[in-house]
Design an enzyme around this catalytic site. Sequence first.
Site, PDB file in Angstrom:
ATOM      1  N   CYS A 129       0.837  -1.209   0.000  1.00 22.46           N
ATOM      2  CA  CYS A 129       0.000   0.000   0.000  1.00 22.46           C
ATOM      3  C   CYS A 129       0.869   1.255   0.000  1.00 22.46           C
ATOM      4  O   CYS A 129       1.510   1.577   1.005  1.00 22.46           O
ATOM      5  CB  CYS A 129      -0.920  -0.024   1.226  1.00 22.46           C
ATOM      6  SG  CYS A 129      -1.786   1.528   1.543  1.00 22.46           S
ATOM      7  N   CYS A 141      -0.017   3.957   2.578  1.00 25.38           N
ATOM      8  CA  CYS A 141       0.354   3.514   3.933  1.00 25.38           C
ATOM      9  C   CYS A 141       1.784   3.930   4.250  1.00 25.38           C
ATOM     10  O   CYS A 141       2.097   4.314   5.387  1.00 25.38           O
ATOM     11  CB  CYS A 141       0.244   2.001   4.060  1.00 25.38           C
ATOM     12  SG  CYS A 141      -1.431   1.345   3.860  1.00 25.38           S
TER      13      CYS A 141
END
Length: 326
Positions: free
Chosen positions: A69, A72
């Site tokens: 991700c 993230c």
Amino acid sequence: MNSRDNPFAQQGGYSTTVQYAQPEPNALRPAGEPPADLIKDTTTAAFTADVLQESRKQPVLVDFWAPWCGPCKQLTPALEKAVRAAGGAVKLVKMNIDDHPSIAGQLGIQSIPAVIAFKNGQPVDGFMGAVPESQIAEFIRKVGGSNGGGANRIAEVLAQAGEALAAGDADMAAQIYNAVLDQAPDNVDAIAGLAGILFDQGELDAAAELLAGVPEGAKEVPALAAVRAKLALAREAAKLGDPAALERRLAENPKDHDARFDLAMIQNVQGNRSEAADNLLAIVKADRTWREDGARQQLLKFFEAWGPADETTLSARRRLSSLLFS
């Protein structure tokens, strides 16, 4: 997410603030492992202890993320920075949903990064997406509440920065100081600490700019005065030329106090404090009246820049005292 989907929610569920934003381009990744008492990774098995039980003592933020991700990777470092700056108002627990998907599934999380705040064993608020640092700080203030002891928390965080510096981790210390200044822009200890790191990294202009923003009433704080003294000495030494040429002059004429003095100035900037002190003490011993006691006065400026507890300060001060009072 609602109470039907969420086995941890109280009757009526909880409010979720969902905010989306582009990742902050300059978000910083911590240069080392975060303090274990504030930030940790968890597992499905440890979730009850790390989050539900711990949130009965203080709010706990859970960062649901995954290695693939991209957002993230932007959010997590900024989140860790903000948690450190809060100094104990909240804790952060990180959960990799690839390795531990069940909790995120039970909470109805369908998009990451997602941050859920827990209090008293229950989820109470949250957000999704890589939001800016200012929004993270506001979210922490909201869920952390008035936890009291703010000054003590900042003191604890500053102590962690000092420990990082002592361990040689200037990057971690700088991040902690920056985090404190995000929350308390006038904190002179954080300003002095960060300015000192900038100075040591050769960023003299950046250090000077940081010191220039200090409130007028705090300019004479010893920690700030020490950094200003280092800056003044460095700028003065930059005008003195080649140390090798000065050493050659001394080899030819050990009584060339001008060369010895200039060499001491350069040695100090290079971090060779003992050698710098040795040269100034040699001048004091040979001719106390040189430049109207200039060598001793310069040595006192070194003491101010190095700090009263520095080993070289203590040693040189003892030797100076012996010369003056023997």
